[in-house]
Every structure is written in C-alpha cells, then in structure tokens.
Design a protein around this motif. Sequence first.
Motif, mmCIF file in Angstrom:
data_model
loop_
_atom_site.group_PDB
_atom_site.id
_atom_site.type_symbol
_atom_site.label_atom_id
_atom_site.label_comp_id
_atom_site.label_asym_id
_atom_site.label_seq_id
_atom_site.Cartn_x
_atom_site.Cartn_y
_atom_site.Cartn_z
ATOM 1 N N THR A 14 -15.888 14.803 -0.733
ATOM 2 C CA THR A 14 -14.700 14.070 -1.157
ATOM 3 C C THR A 14 -14.250 13.161 -0.016
ATOM 4 O OG1 THR A 14 -14.001 15.860 -2.616
ATOM 5 C CG2 THR A 14 -12.315 14.266 -1.959
ATOM 6 N N VAL A 15 -14.287 11.839 -0.245
ATOM 7 C CA VAL A 15 -13.906 10.899 0.817
ATOM 8 C C VAL A 15 -12.478 10.385 0.645
ATOM 9 C CG1 VAL A 15 -16.257 10.170 1.351
ATOM 10 C CG2 VAL A 15 -15.001 8.986 -0.445
ATOM 11 N N LEU A 16 -11.981 10.404 -0.586
ATOM 12 C CA LEU A 16 -10.591 10.034 -0.852
ATOM 13 C C LEU A 16 -10.042 10.946 -1.933
ATOM 14 C CD1 LEU A 16 -10.498 6.111 -0.978
ATOM 15 C CD2 LEU A 16 -9.457 7.588 0.749
ATOM 16 N N GLU A 17 -8.771 11.318 -1.800
ATOM 17 C CA GLU A 17 -8.192 12.254 -2.756
ATOM 18 C C GLU A 17 -6.789 11.806 -3.164
ATOM 19 O OE1 GLU A 17 -8.123 17.085 -3.361
ATOM 20 O OE2 GLU A 17 -8.168 16.262 -1.336
ATOM 21 N N ASN A 18 -6.597 11.670 -4.474
ATOM 22 C CA ASN A 18 -5.276 11.388 -5.068
ATOM 23 C C ASN A 18 -4.589 10.188 -4.415
ATOM 24 O OD1 ASN A 18 -5.486 13.530 -6.898
ATOM 25 N ND2 ASN A 18 -4.641 14.982 -5.420
ATOM 26 N N ASP A 33 2.338 -7.844 5.406
ATOM 27 C CA ASP A 33 3.637 -7.509 4.817
ATOM 28 C C ASP A 33 3.791 -5.989 4.722
ATOM 29 O OD1 ASP A 33 4.349 -10.238 4.228
ATOM 30 O OD2 ASP A 33 2.910 -10.160 2.591
ATOM 31 N N ARG A 34 2.661 -5.334 4.467
ATOM 32 C CA ARG A 34 2.683 -3.890 4.248
ATOM 33 C C ARG A 34 1.404 -3.284 4.792
ATOM 34 N NH1 ARG A 34 1.866 -0.991 -0.738
ATOM 35 N NH2 ARG A 34 1.528 -2.981 -1.780
ATOM 36 N N VAL A 35 1.490 -2.065 5.312
ATOM 37 C CA VAL A 35 0.342 -1.376 5.895
ATOM 38 C C VAL A 35 0.177 -0.028 5.212
ATOM 39 C CG1 VAL A 35 -0.633 -0.373 7.995
ATOM 40 C CG2 VAL A 35 0.645 -2.522 8.120
ATOM 41 N N LEU A 36 -1.082 0.295 4.878
ATOM 42 C CA LEU A 36 -1.429 1.609 4.343
ATOM 43 C C LEU A 36 -2.289 2.310 5.385
ATOM 44 C CD1 LEU A 36 -2.570 0.526 0.764
ATOM 45 C CD2 LEU A 36 -0.444 1.688 1.305
ATOM 46 N N CYS A 37 -1.870 3.464 5.831
ATOM 47 C CA CYS A 37 -2.652 4.240 6.783
ATOM 48 C C CYS A 37 -3.406 5.307 5.993
ATOM 49 C CB CYS A 37 -1.740 4.875 7.819
ATOM 50 S SG CYS A 37 -2.645 5.707 9.148
ATOM 51 N N LEU A 38 -4.726 5.240 6.080
ATOM 52 C CA LEU A 38 -5.592 6.074 5.257
ATOM 53 C C LEU A 38 -6.350 7.064 6.132
ATOM 54 C CD1 LEU A 38 -6.054 5.723 2.137
ATOM 55 C CD2 LEU A 38 -8.189 4.577 2.700
ATOM 56 N N ASN A 39 -6.416 8.298 5.669
ATOM 57 C CA ASN A 39 -7.259 9.294 6.333
ATOM 58 C C ASN A 39 -7.677 10.343 5.298
ATOM 59 O OD1 ASN A 39 -8.706 10.520 8.359
ATOM 60 N ND2 ASN A 39 -6.950 11.600 9.223
ATOM 61 N N GLY A 40 -8.478 9.900 4.329
ATOM 62 C CA GLY A 40 -8.844 10.747 3.206
ATOM 63 C C GLY A 40 -7.794 10.763 2.115
ATOM 64 N N SER A 71 -13.523 1.624 3.384
ATOM 65 C CA SER A 71 -14.495 0.789 2.670
ATOM 66 C C SER A 71 -14.770 1.333 1.278
ATOM 67 C CB SER A 71 -15.805 0.687 3.457
ATOM 68 O OG SER A 71 -15.606 -0.028 4.663
ATOM 69 N N SER A 72 -14.774 2.656 1.136
ATOM 70 C CA SER A 72 -14.996 3.263 -0.176
ATOM 71 C C SER A 72 -13.880 2.881 -1.140
ATOM 72 C CB SER A 72 -15.074 4.791 -0.048
ATOM 73 O OG SER A 72 -16.193 5.172 0.729
ATOM 74 N N LEU A 73 -12.660 2.837 -0.645
ATOM 75 C CA LEU A 73 -11.537 2.424 -1.491
ATOM 76 C C LEU A 73 -11.730 0.994 -1.983
ATOM 77 C CD1 LEU A 73 -8.769 2.756 -2.769
ATOM 78 C CD2 LEU A 73 -7.733 2.190 -0.558
ATOM 79 N N THR A 106 -9.640 9.682 -6.857
ATOM 80 C CA THR A 106 -10.439 10.560 -6.000
ATOM 81 C C THR A 106 -11.882 10.068 -6.020
ATOM 82 O OG1 THR A 106 -9.016 12.492 -6.326
ATOM 83 C CG2 THR A 106 -11.282 12.917 -5.665
ATOM 84 N N LEU A 107 -12.460 9.924 -4.818
ATOM 85 C CA LEU A 107 -13.834 9.448 -4.688
ATOM 86 C C LEU A 107 -14.682 10.508 -4.007
ATOM 87 C CD1 LEU A 107 -13.212 5.780 -3.420
ATOM 88 C CD2 LEU A 107 -13.728 6.508 -5.759
ATOM 89 N N VAL A 108 -15.873 10.721 -4.562
ATOM 90 C CA VAL A 108 -16.819 11.688 -4.007
ATOM 91 C C VAL A 108 -18.139 10.971 -3.736
ATOM 92 C CG1 VAL A 108 -18.101 13.823 -4.408
ATOM 93 C CG2 VAL A 108 -15.735 13.621 -5.212
ATOM 94 N N LEU A 109 -18.634 11.063 -2.501
ATOM 95 C CA LEU A 109 -19.921 10.474 -2.121
ATOM 96 C C LEU A 109 -20.824 11.566 -1.569
ATOM 97 C CD1 LEU A 109 -18.848 7.172 -0.304
ATOM 98 C CD2 LEU A 109 -19.787 7.402 -2.596
ATOM 99 N N ASP A 110 -22.014 11.688 -2.136
ATOM 100 C CA ASP A 110 -22.994 12.687 -1.682
ATOM 101 C C ASP A 110 -22.387 14.081 -1.612
ATOM 102 O OD1 ASP A 110 -24.923 10.653 -1.377
ATOM 103 O OD2 ASP A 110 -24.186 10.202 0.630
ATOM 104 N N GLY A 111 -21.582 14.384 -2.607
ATOM 105 C CA GLY A 111 -20.991 15.713 -2.681
ATOM 106 C C GLY A 111 -19.773 15.929 -1.809
#
Length: 248
Positions: A17-21, A188-195, A43-45, A10-15
């Motif tokens: 949460t930009v990514l979770e679990n 080979d593999r794709v990860l679709c990210l949206n938080g 980019s945060s990941l 989990t990433l938090v920027l400026d209060g």
Amino acid sequence: MSLISTQNLTLVLDGQTVLENVNIAIEKGEIVTIVGPNGSGKSSLLRALIGALKPASGSVTRADGLRIGYVPQKLQIDATLPLTVQGFLNLPHRHPRAVVNDALHKAGVGDLAKRQMADLSGGQFQRVLLARALLNAPDILILDEATQGLDQPGAAAFYRQIEEVRREMGCAVLMVSHDLHVVMAASDRVLCLNGHVCCEGTPEIVADAPEYRALFGTGTQGALALYRHEHTHSHDHTHDHSNCDGAH
C-alpha cells in the motif's frame, strides 16, 4: 465542481500500500504543490490522477471534458536521433505551426523550434516538455518533479515560468517537487504526503506544522520567508484551512 479530486483513494503497487485514504481536490486556477519524502507516494498519486494507475479502492473524479497537460519527471530521447524541437512537438500528431510556436513562447523558449533536441540544455529540455503539455490548452497542468537535475536558479526560473503560464492561461497547476523553499514560495497551497495526507494548507501553515517539520526539519522556514512573495490574486476555494492535526 473541482477540476479533479480523490475520494478515499488507496493505491497498492506490487502488494504494498503506497497511499491510503487520500482526499484532495484541485480547484480552477490554483497552484498546489505536493511534497514528501522519497517513497511517500507522490508520483503514484499523479499517475492515478491522470488515469495511468488504477485505485485499489476509492475513486478519482475529473470534471467533464477536463484537459490535462502532463510534464513527466524525465524523458529519454536517443541523442543520435535527428529530431528538432518542432518535430518532437508534432509527435504523434501534427499541430499547426502557430500552435507549436505559441506553446514554445508560453514556455519561455520561443526561439528553439528549429534546434535539435539532442543539443538542448537540461533547462531548455524541460521547457520544451512544458510546451508539449501546453499544446492542448490544459485546464490543469501536472508536473512530476519537472526541475529534477536543474540547479537552484534554473529551478526558480522554471517555477516563475509556471506562474506566468498560470496567469496567462488561467489553468490550475499541480506539481511534485523536492525544491522545498522555492516551490513553496510559488504555491497557493501545499499538501504534505507520506503514505497519506499528513498536512495541508498555505505554505506558511504547512512550514510551521509539526508533521512537516518532523519530515523536513526547520531549515525550510527561514528559506520560505526569504522566497515567499505576496500573491495579488485570490481564489474562492475551501482549502485554505490547515489540516495539520496529524489525526490520520
């Protein structure tokens, strides 16, 4: 052991949460693409994976002695600075000329060593950044929208070069891109990210997933079929399965 992995990151920027679990694992030799809308945490990941961003919770695990080559989204160099490509690649530490020339050759620009950085085209500049990332013979090459600003043929040529690098060096490749159909064809593999990871699998599986189609529409499916080629190699990893149930 995976080259690099996250455990409930989990990433938090400026209060905020930009990514979770987020749980991902990159295996030796595979090409993995991260796609997602603006602000989805891509980019945060990458910054967390290379150690530039500290997790709010969860963790990042890297294999012992892991060598990472990183190609940033963009790099600003003063156009008035007299700096050759060879000089740029020798900053901040000098490398043997043979090592510099080999990296340029692998990046497809073996004839540019004496050119001024300020005189390079956009595509040439990105390939020089790629050469810089290859100097330490990385186990994994991480690219953050490295084709931003290139036209579609230029982007496609860059990704073909990445595939050639992977074939020659055996390194894994993890990249973020908006060039959906081209980049998915090279993956080979794709990860679709949206938080969070909302969808994961082979390009064909992800392109057909409701979560992906909700984010990007259905237009990339035909383009994917047009660009997709059959890989002649195989990977012994456990991430070919679809993770597109949307239950997050």
